[in-house]
Design a protein around this motif. Sequence first.
Motif, PDB file in Angstrom:
ATOM      1  N   SER A  97      45.937 162.397  48.430  1.00 47.77           N
ATOM      2  CA  SER A  97      45.509 161.976  49.768  1.00 47.77           C
ATOM      3  C   SER A  97      46.397 160.866  50.295  1.00 47.77           C
ATOM      4  CB  SER A  97      44.065 161.485  49.714  1.00 47.77           C
ATOM      5  OG  SER A  97      44.010 160.247  49.023  1.00 47.77           O
ATOM      6  N   SER A  98      46.066 160.396  51.479  1.00 50.63           N
ATOM      7  CA  SER A  98      46.705 159.213  52.055  1.00 50.63           C
ATOM      8  C   SER A  98      46.481 158.011  51.138  1.00 50.63           C
ATOM      9  CB  SER A  98      46.109 158.922  53.435  1.00 50.63           C
ATOM     10  OG  SER A  98      46.157 160.064  54.263  1.00 50.63           O
ATOM     11  N   ALA A 117      39.142 152.073  47.081  1.00 51.13           N
ATOM     12  CA  ALA A 117      40.412 152.260  47.786  1.00 51.13           C
ATOM     13  C   ALA A 117      41.437 153.006  46.945  1.00 51.13           C
ATOM     14  CB  ALA A 117      40.966 150.896  48.195  1.00 51.13           C
ATOM     15  N   THR A 118      40.966 153.730  45.938  1.00 47.44           N
ATOM     16  CA  THR A 118      41.877 154.497  45.095  1.00 47.44           C
ATOM     17  C   THR A 118      42.228 155.820  45.774  1.00 47.44           C
ATOM     18  OG1 THR A 118      40.886 153.534  43.117  1.00 47.44           O
ATOM     19  CG2 THR A 118      42.203 155.514  42.826  1.00 47.44           C
ATOM     20  N   ARG A 119      43.479 156.171  45.721  1.00 43.58           N
ATOM     21  CA  ARG A 119      43.950 157.413  46.327  1.00 43.58           C
ATOM     22  C   ARG A 119      43.365 158.626  45.598  1.00 43.58           C
ATOM     23  NH1 ARG A 119      50.215 159.299  46.085  1.00 43.58           N
ATOM     24  NH2 ARG A 119      50.213 160.726  47.869  1.00 43.58           N
ATOM     25  N   TRP A 120      42.985 159.644  46.361  1.00 45.99           N
ATOM     26  CA  TRP A 120      42.434 160.851  45.763  1.00 45.99           C
ATOM     27  C   TRP A 120      43.539 161.719  45.168  1.00 45.99           C
ATOM     28  CZ3 TRP A 120      38.934 162.922  50.310  1.00 45.99           C
ATOM     29  CH2 TRP A 120      37.865 162.042  50.482  1.00 45.99           C
ATOM     30  N   GLY A 130      41.538 165.973  69.228  1.00 46.49           N
ATOM     31  CA  GLY A 130      41.298 164.530  69.237  1.00 46.49           C
ATOM     32  C   GLY A 130      39.969 164.104  68.693  1.00 46.49           C
ATOM     33  N   SER A 131      39.055 165.039  68.444  1.00 45.20           N
ATOM     34  CA  SER A 131      37.753 164.686  67.869  1.00 45.20           C
ATOM     35  C   SER A 131      37.799 164.605  66.347  1.00 45.20           C
ATOM     36  CB  SER A 131      36.682 165.702  68.291  1.00 45.20           C
ATOM     37  OG  SER A 131      36.902 166.953  67.650  1.00 45.20           O
ATOM     38  N   ALA A 132      38.883 165.067  65.745  1.00 43.61           N
ATOM     39  CA  ALA A 132      39.027 165.017  64.289  1.00 43.61           C
ATOM     40  C   ALA A 132      39.386 163.582  63.881  1.00 43.61           C
ATOM     41  CB  ALA A 132      40.093 165.992  63.824  1.00 43.61           C
ATOM     42  N   ILE A 133      38.485 162.924  63.162  1.00 44.10           N
ATOM     43  CA  ILE A 133      38.674 161.517  62.833  1.00 44.10           C
ATOM     44  C   ILE A 133      38.293 161.271  61.373  1.00 44.10           C
ATOM     45  CG2 ILE A 133      36.333 160.833  63.566  1.00 44.10           C
ATOM     46  CD1 ILE A 133      37.532 158.260  64.734  1.00 44.10           C
ATOM     47  N   SER A 134      38.895 160.250  60.787  1.00 46.59           N
ATOM     48  CA  SER A 134      38.510 159.745  59.472  1.00 46.59           C
ATOM     49  C   SER A 134      38.686 160.808  58.381  1.00 46.59           C
ATOM     50  CB  SER A 134      37.077 159.212  59.547  1.00 46.59           C
ATOM     51  OG  SER A 134      36.814 158.318  58.486  1.00 46.59           O
ATOM     52  N   PHE A 135      37.587 161.276  57.771  1.00 44.79           N
ATOM     53  CA  PHE A 135      37.653 162.238  56.672  1.00 44.79           C
ATOM     54  C   PHE A 135      38.442 163.487  57.076  1.00 44.79           C
ATOM     55  CE2 PHE A 135      34.926 165.293  53.915  1.00 44.79           C
ATOM     56  CZ  PHE A 135      35.909 165.345  52.950  1.00 44.79           C
ATOM     57  N   ALA A 136      38.250 163.939  58.322  1.00 44.35           N
ATOM     58  CA  ALA A 136      38.995 165.110  58.802  1.00 44.35           C
ATOM     59  C   ALA A 136      40.498 164.837  58.750  1.00 44.35           C
ATOM     60  CB  ALA A 136      38.568 165.467  60.222  1.00 44.35           C
ATOM     61  N   GLU A 137      40.891 163.602  59.054  1.00 42.33           N
ATOM     62  CA  GLU A 137      42.315 163.253  59.045  1.00 42.33           C
ATOM     63  C   GLU A 137      42.858 163.129  57.621  1.00 42.33           C
ATOM     64  OE1 GLU A 137      43.393 160.872  62.944  1.00 42.33           O
ATOM     65  OE2 GLU A 137      41.674 159.941  61.966  1.00 42.33           O
ATOM     66  N   THR A 138      42.005 162.722  56.669  1.00 46.87           N
ATOM     67  CA  THR A 138      42.414 162.733  55.265  1.00 46.87           C
ATOM     68  C   THR A 138      42.795 164.149  54.854  1.00 46.87           C
ATOM     69  OG1 THR A 138      40.961 160.876  54.707  1.00 46.87           O
ATOM     70  CG2 THR A 138      41.648 162.284  52.904  1.00 46.87           C
ATOM     71  N   CYS A 139      41.947 165.099  55.219  1.00 45.78           N
ATOM     72  CA  CYS A 139      42.210 166.508  54.879  1.00 45.78           C
ATOM     73  C   CYS A 139      43.459 167.017  55.591  1.00 45.78           C
ATOM     74  CB  CYS A 139      41.004 167.366  55.256  1.00 45.78           C
ATOM     75  SG  CYS A 139      39.465 166.936  54.406  1.00 45.78           S
ATOM     76  N   LEU A 140      43.563 166.746  56.882  1.00 48.21           N
ATOM     77  CA  LEU A 140      44.678 167.279  57.663  1.00 48.21           C
ATOM     78  C   LEU A 140      46.012 166.655  57.261  1.00 48.21           C
ATOM     79  CD1 LEU A 140      42.842 167.528  61.079  1.00 48.21           C
ATOM     80  CD2 LEU A 140      43.939 169.438  59.893  1.00 48.21           C
ATOM     81  N   ASP A 141      45.987 165.427  56.775  1.00 50.38           N
ATOM     82  CA  ASP A 141      47.221 164.820  56.275  1.00 50.38           C
ATOM     83  C   ASP A 141      47.736 165.595  55.071  1.00 50.38           C
ATOM     84  OD1 ASP A 141      49.342 162.999  55.850  1.00 50.38           O
ATOM     85  OD2 ASP A 141      48.128 161.861  54.419  1.00 50.38           O
ATOM     86  N   MET A 142      46.827 165.953  54.143  1.00 48.67           N
ATOM     87  CA  MET A 142      47.234 166.755  52.984  1.00 48.67           C
ATOM     88  C   MET A 142      47.686 168.147  53.416  1.00 48.67           C
ATOM     89  SD  MET A 142      44.569 165.701  49.939  1.00 48.67           S
ATOM     90  CE  MET A 142      43.059 165.614  50.889  1.00 48.67           C
TER      91      MET A 142
END
Length: 573
Positions: free
Chosen positions: A426-427, A450-453, A472-484
Amino acid sequence: MKGFLFVISILLSNTLCSQVSIDSVQMYNSIVFADVYGHVKYYYPIKNTSALLWEDIVSVGLATVTECKNDDELKDSLESFFSKIAPEIVFTNSNIIINDTINLKKKKYYYEHEGFGQGKISSSSKLLDFLITLTQPYKTKIKYRKPKTNIKFYRIEYENITTNIPYGVDKPFKIKNFNKQLEVEEIHHNIGAVIIAWNIYKHFYPYQRNIVEDWGVILKKAITIVSLENTEYGTFKALNYLSYTLNDGHARTFYRDDSLHYLPPFKVRIIDSSLVVSEVLLDFKDEISLGVEILMINKVPIKKLIDSLKYQVSSSTQQWRDFRIEDEILKGTKNSNIKITYRENYVVKEKTIIRNKTNSNWVYQGEGIKLIRDSIYYLDINELTYSDFKKNISKFNSSKGIIVDFRGYPRTVNILKHFKDTVLKSSYWKVPYKTLYTINKDEYISKGPATRWTIKPSNKLITVPTVFISDGSAISFAETCLDMIKYYNLGTIIGQSTAGSNGNVNGFWIYNKYYCIFTGMKVVKNDGELITKDGITPDIVVPVTKEGIKMSKDERLLYAIDYLKQKSKSNNK
């Protein structure tokens, strides 16, 4: 500044009856006190102090210093007040330098913070400089070393007053006999709420570079808002302004007595600076059409309303700001009227509608998995469970492709292990580390929450083309997934950039009336860039159009379907 003046002009027109006169000396006294208060609360080792006690301290302290006429009176007042709370602080004129040094062989107590809310009193025979550096590939490396100086005091300088706060003391202090001997007026109480929130953001918001103006200027503007409307609701407006200055998609202020929760039976979307009707509840379908452009609300032009709301919602990106404005622009009290002026088929019309709905009226229980046209599966991340996903992998792999809709908030991240035969990470989540000794350093730690997944791959992989939809409604946890998804190329992302706010959210109450939240971690994406400002950008940008809304088309979903159909044709050649 233009935005602030716009907000102030609105307040002036509505709240003259509740104004309180605050002159420049009182403003200066309040700002000096606020800064000292924050440094004492978070860096002076005081034992067993409750939030309620600190609320009393801030309001009584303000009442004590507000009426001081000059620097000498202010210095004496501060000295007298803080002697009961943090007795080793020394107040001097700015031309006086105290040269006392620390005895490094003797144990000293100091406060340290691993993010907001994780403060603790620590002790050491050496006041250590806690150094944290990022090394490639962005791993956290922690080092300790002796301080560069053994100077005893940290200095906060104002025009002719310097606050000298000891870096460490011989033993923690316990406040025993603090009582509210001085009568506190409503203005002290209300400005006190602003000072509490201002200090938390100033010391613990991890994206200080997002702050456009100097913290002192921000506090002055917030106090001005309270002085223009010295009420609980005026205080709520000032706290909301502080949230706005963070430029943080998570940041928001809630007021326990806020009654502006009701909506008309339709929703809107901002498209190219216009406001169009995007959804209508079933019982209102015959009253207004999808895609009509709203020109005015209660006789106020839409552009003016949107401009005013820009300074009342916090966001690091335009897409999340629009999303929040769309949510706020129609709100009002229960059963209140909203008068809209709109254009339909080139004809301007007016309609008065009752606000009698809430957000719960818009909650739809959809299907997590749906077979749609041409043997393509649609997965709604808001409803999809991991167990259902896992059960259907063989069906997915016999289809032409799958569409995973990330417009919202996911229920699971585990599905991602089925899209690639490599370990996914993850991020990087980093929590601010704060002591008085390192207060001006940009330092973070990655441990505990704060450990990386790390996600290990499954032996059951998705083998068909995959499209992920974002907006633009995708925030927080959704962005963790989309970054990966983007970094490891798990599929093609289409739609719009995400909100640009990720990391655990901090929250705090003030007077049990106001609840404030903000992002508590700095998040570094897999590519080394910050999540804030841009969010996760899609591989293919697909806009939403007025024509699409009018025809009740989900243009991003339709594009995803066509993309997979073309992919399937190419693969079969």
